[in-house]
Write an enzyme that holds these catalytic residues in place. Structure first.
Site, short mmCIF file in Angstrom:
data_model
loop_
_atom_site.label_atom_id
_atom_site.label_comp_id
_atom_site.label_asym_id
_atom_site.label_seq_id
_atom_site.Cartn_x
_atom_site.Cartn_y
_atom_site.Cartn_z
N CYS A 107 -2.08 -2.33 7.20
CA CYS A 107 -1.51 -2.28 8.56
C CYS A 107 -1.58 -0.85 9.10
O CYS A 107 -1.88 0.10 8.36
CB CYS A 107 -0.08 -2.79 8.56
SG CYS A 107 1.11 -1.62 7.88
N GLU A 141 0.83 -1.21 0.00
CA GLU A 141 0.00 0.00 0.00
C GLU A 141 0.86 1.26 0.00
O GLU A 141 0.56 2.25 -0.69
CB GLU A 141 -0.91 0.04 1.24
CG GLU A 141 -1.92 -1.08 1.33
CD GLU A 141 -1.41 -2.31 2.07
OE1 GLU A 141 -0.20 -2.64 1.95
OE2 GLU A 141 -2.21 -2.95 2.76
N1 THU Z 1 2.24 -6.22 4.27
C1 THU Z 1 1.74 -5.38 3.32
O1 THU Z 1 2.24 -5.33 2.19
N2 THU Z 1 0.69 -4.60 3.65
C2 THU Z 1 0.09 -4.59 4.87
O2 THU Z 1 -0.77 -3.77 5.12
C3 THU Z 1 0.45 -5.59 5.87
C4 THU Z 1 1.69 -6.35 5.60
C5 THU Z 1 3.41 -7.04 3.93
C6 THU Z 1 4.64 -6.68 4.71
C7 THU Z 1 5.42 -7.99 4.67
O3 THU Z 1 6.14 -8.03 3.45
C8 THU Z 1 4.32 -9.04 4.63
O4 THU Z 1 3.14 -8.39 4.21
C9 THU Z 1 4.09 -9.74 5.96
O5 THU Z 1 3.84 -8.84 6.96
#
Ligand code: THU
Length: 160
Positions: free
Chosen positions: A112, A75
């Site tokens: 997140c 994101e």
């Molecule tokens: N991740 C995202 O790309 N977006 C989020 O909102 C949550 C987590 C990714 C970060 C990491 O590469 C993987 O997901 C596991 O946390």
């Protein structure tokens, strides 16, 4: 003493076909870019697609790093790219999807906390809401009609 109760609103779609066509297309682009994620450590691939008011679509997938905190979420990669290339465009919609190669994600995967804070900056700056659609690999799609619905008490520039 008083109590503050906050309620939020999420709209739930059962299938991709229930979404407006423009959002189906955006989610399909998020699914395609998700497959290009670089996620050798978590095996959790995330794709994000952003629709701007100039008609452009900007994509991002998560990019991990052997030094774990140096990686970045899909994101933020997408929204920072949009802000870099089209600084004057407004963000209308964002579609997010996540899939794990170890177990099938069937619950909607929300952005997140750090991504919510980053999205908040753009929503505050443009003074119009950003619609955020998110899903797992399969299953329901959740819609938050504004970032505010995902981040009550958001930290924003007026507080500085
Ligand atoms: N991740 C995202 O790309 N977006 C989020 O909102 C949550 C987590 C990714 C970060 C990491 O590469 C993987 O997901 C596991 O946390």
């Amino acid at each position: 003493m008083k109590e503050i109760t906050i309620t939020t609103k999420i709209i739930v779609f059962n299938t991709l076909q229930e979404l407006p066509f423009v959002v189906q297309d955006l989610m399909e682009k998020a699914i395609t870019v998700r497959k290009k994620a670089y996620a050798p450590y978590s095996k959790f691939r995330v794709g994000a697609a952003i629709l701007l008011d100039n008609g452009k679509i900007v994509l991002g997938s998560n990019q991990e790093n052997a030094a774990y905190p140096s990686g970045l979420c899909a994101e933020r990669i997408a929204i920072f790219q949009a802000g870099s290339i089209y600084p004057d465009a407004k963000i209308l919609k964002m579609a997010i999807t996540a899939a794990s190669s170890t177990n099938q994600t069937n619950a909607p995967i929300p952005p997140c906390g750090s991504c919510r804070q980053s999205i908040a900056e753009y929503e505050t700056r443009q003074e119009t809401p950003i619609e955020i659609y998110f899903m797992g690999e399969i299953g329901e799609i959740f819609l938050s009609e504004s970032l505010k619905n995902l981040l009550p008490f958001m930290f924003e520039k007026k507080l500085l």
